[in-house]
Design an enzyme around this catalytic site. Structure first.
Site, PDB file in Angstrom:
ATOM      1  N   ASP A 127      64.944  39.006  -6.187  1.00 32.85           N
ATOM      2  CA  ASP A 127      65.428  37.691  -6.581  1.00 32.85           C
ATOM      3  C   ASP A 127      66.762  37.357  -5.897  1.00 32.85           C
ATOM      4  OD1 ASP A 127      65.278  35.311  -8.026  1.00 32.85           O
ATOM      5  OD2 ASP A 127      66.558  36.087  -9.607  1.00 32.85           O
ATOM      6  N   CYS A 181      43.787  33.862 -17.379  1.00 33.05           N
ATOM      7  CA  CYS A 181      44.266  32.891 -18.374  1.00 33.05           C
ATOM      8  C   CYS A 181      43.089  32.274 -19.134  1.00 33.05           C
ATOM      9  CB  CYS A 181      45.077  31.779 -17.713  1.00 33.05           C
ATOM     10  SG  CYS A 181      46.769  32.250 -17.318  1.00 33.05           S
ATOM     11  N   CYS A 187      50.970  28.627 -23.664  1.00 33.70           N
ATOM     12  CA  CYS A 187      52.327  28.437 -23.127  1.00 33.70           C
ATOM     13  C   CYS A 187      52.644  26.953 -22.960  1.00 33.70           C
ATOM     14  CB  CYS A 187      52.482  29.185 -21.800  1.00 33.70           C
ATOM     15  SG  CYS A 187      51.259  28.760 -20.555  1.00 33.70           S
ATOM     16  N   CYS A 191      55.890  25.134 -25.001  1.00 32.49           N
ATOM     17  CA  CYS A 191      57.096  24.666 -24.304  1.00 32.49           C
ATOM     18  C   CYS A 191      57.668  23.429 -25.006  1.00 32.49           C
ATOM     19  CB  CYS A 191      56.769  24.333 -22.843  1.00 32.49           C
ATOM     20  SG  CYS A 191      58.233  23.688 -21.984  1.00 32.49           S
ATOM     21  N   CYS A 234      65.260  30.975 -21.855  1.00 32.85           N
ATOM     22  CA  CYS A 234      64.272  30.549 -22.851  1.00 32.85           C
ATOM     23  C   CYS A 234      63.040  31.418 -22.643  1.00 32.85           C
ATOM     24  CB  CYS A 234      63.934  29.069 -22.656  1.00 32.85           C
ATOM     25  SG  CYS A 234      62.487  28.498 -23.572  1.00 32.85           S
ATOM     26  N   CYS A 237      57.665  30.194 -23.669  1.00 33.46           N
ATOM     27  CA  CYS A 237      56.331  30.250 -23.051  1.00 33.46           C
ATOM     28  C   CYS A 237      55.847  31.697 -22.938  1.00 33.46           C
ATOM     29  CB  CYS A 237      56.311  29.541 -21.704  1.00 33.46           C
ATOM     30  SG  CYS A 237      57.615  30.020 -20.565  1.00 33.46           S
ATOM     31  N   CYS A 241      52.492  33.784 -24.992  1.00 33.27           N
ATOM     32  CA  CYS A 241      51.387  34.269 -24.149  1.00 33.27           C
ATOM     33  C   CYS A 241      50.712  35.483 -24.773  1.00 33.27           C
ATOM     34  CB  CYS A 241      51.925  34.627 -22.756  1.00 33.27           C
ATOM     35  SG  CYS A 241      50.639  35.221 -21.645  1.00 33.27           S
TER      36      CYS A 241
HETATM   37  S1  SF4 Z   1      49.841  31.601 -22.538  1.00 31.87           S
HETATM   38 FE1  SF4 Z   1      49.553  33.185 -20.970  1.00 31.87          FE
HETATM   39  S2  SF4 Z   1      47.323  33.467 -20.866  1.00 31.87           S
HETATM   40 FE2  SF4 Z   1      47.703  31.535 -21.922  1.00 31.87          FE
HETATM   41  S3  SF4 Z   1      47.644  29.990 -20.265  1.00 31.87           S
HETATM   42 FE3  SF4 Z   1      49.776  30.569 -20.548  1.00 31.87          FE
HETATM   43  S4  SF4 Z   1      50.100  32.151 -19.045  1.00 31.87           S
HETATM   44 FE4  SF4 Z   1      47.891  31.983 -19.271  1.00 31.87          FE
HETATM   45  S1  SF4 Z   2      61.235  28.708 -20.150  1.00 30.15           S
HETATM   46 FE1  SF4 Z   2      59.093  28.170 -20.511  1.00 30.15          FE
HETATM   47  S2  SF4 Z   2      59.010  27.371 -22.623  1.00 30.15           S
HETATM   48 FE2  SF4 Z   2      61.154  27.419 -22.010  1.00 30.15          FE
HETATM   49  S3  SF4 Z   2      61.523  25.336 -21.295  1.00 30.15           S
HETATM   50 FE3  SF4 Z   2      61.036  26.579 -19.458  1.00 30.15          FE
HETATM   51  S4  SF4 Z   2      58.820  26.352 -19.218  1.00 30.15           S
HETATM   52 FE4  SF4 Z   2      59.328  25.628 -21.272  1.00 30.15          FE
END
Ligand code: SF4
Ligand code: SF4
Length: 310
Positions: A127, A181, A187, A191, A234, A237, A241
């Protein structure tokens, strides 16, 4: 698999990496990254646009590159202390800064490759360099890119850091793995700011992680009102999952300091002097946002919570 490829992977695991896979560097550019830039989803991270060409063509970074060694560093631990509702910090940041902790094993692995193949070159980064790590990880079959734009490893979910070594050594590439997925959209619904857009991309302009870490200016009200207690990063998301919610996930080692990472409320954070903040969080990723950034975020978290919580 040839001997060198086998021994590089073995060495990576010995050095503490959770997984190591190989991608052939001879692949086309990543459409997703270009779409992300074209839509302006990189917000004010102009360095992403400036380094577009070198990210898309690894040979511009390392002439003669043949392979990409893709590495996963697990940082998941089930026993991290609960966080106060107004002082949430992304899981990865409750530990020593990974740019530092990964550097030693990463450099060690690159040196090992050069020892095995003295005429060859390597470029290692985590990174920190212009390398499209997620695309290489997917190409190497380390995982697949989830709807939230992160790489999901079948064993470690998304609780891991990516690192790569570009090398001129022709290692044996691994096959990509299928997208798992399925029909899940957990996710996307989790969000709070609708930052997850189509094409497995995240619009940084709407993302709490971007605003609380990278954005050095004011945070728009529309986002600030939905911080939901996050003062740095954050994980909403990722927490939603199903690949991250399985029981018995492999735990990474933690040192004593990481076990006692200070989890402060927004009010307690605001009460810290800059000197106290630097002493408490030295060597952690929080230093990227600095005392001023954390204070800005804590103030907005309290504002959105009605300033009533402890
Ligand atoms: S929560 Fe995880 S498994 Fe479900 S769509 Fe998002 S990335 Fe894919
Ligand atoms: S980290 Fe994930 S859940 Fe949080 S604001 Fe960004 S995209 Fe949305």
């Amino acid at each position: 698999m040839d001997t060198l490829t086998t021994s590089v992977k073995k060495k990576a695991l010995e050095l503490g990496f959770a997984d190591c896979r190989i991608a052939s560097a001879d692949v086309e550019a990543d459409d997703g990254f270009d779409r992300w830039l074209a839509q302006g989803y990189h917000a004010d991270m102009d360095w992403m646009a400036r380094t577009r060409d070198v990210r898309q063509q690894a040979a511009l970074k390392l002439p003669g590159v043949r392979s990409v060694v893709v590495l996963a560093w697990n940082y998941y631990h089930p026993d991290t202390p609960p966080l106060p509702e107004t002082g949430k910090i992304a899981r990865y940041a409750r530990r020593r800064d990974y740019h530092r902790s990964l550097l030693k094993p990463l450099k060690h692995l690159a040196s090992y490759i050069r020892e095995c193949a003295p005429d060859e070159a390597c470029y290692a980064s985590t990174d920190s360099g212009p390398v499209r790590e997620r695309a290489w990880a997917a190409r190497a079959g380390l995982g697949w890119i989830g709807r939230h734009g992160l790489v999901i490893h079948p064993r470690f979910g998304t609780w891991f850091h990516l690192a790569t070594i570009l090398t001129t050594v022709p290692l044996v590439p691994d096959e990509p793995i299928p997208d798992r997925c399925g029909n899940c959209t957990a996710c996307v619904h989790a969000c709070p700011t609708n930052a997850i857009v189509t094409g497995r991309l995240v619009d940084s302009r709407r993302c709490i992680a971007y605003h609380t870490i990278e954005n050095k200016g004011p945070i728009p009200d529309e986002i600030a009102d939905r911080l939901g207690g996050w003062v740095f990063g954050c994980d909403r998301c990722q927490e939603a999952c199903p690949w991250n919610k399985r029981t018995g996930m492999a735990a990474a080692e933690m040192d004593e300091r990481e076990r006692t990472f200070p989890s402060l409320t927004a009010k307690a954070l605001l009460a810290l002097s800059e000197e106290e903040f630097n002493r408490l969080y030295a060597g952690t990723p929080l230093m990227r946002a600095r005392h001023a950034g954390l204070c800005r975020n804590a103030t907005l978290v309290l504002r959105s919570a009605g300033d009533q919580r402890p």
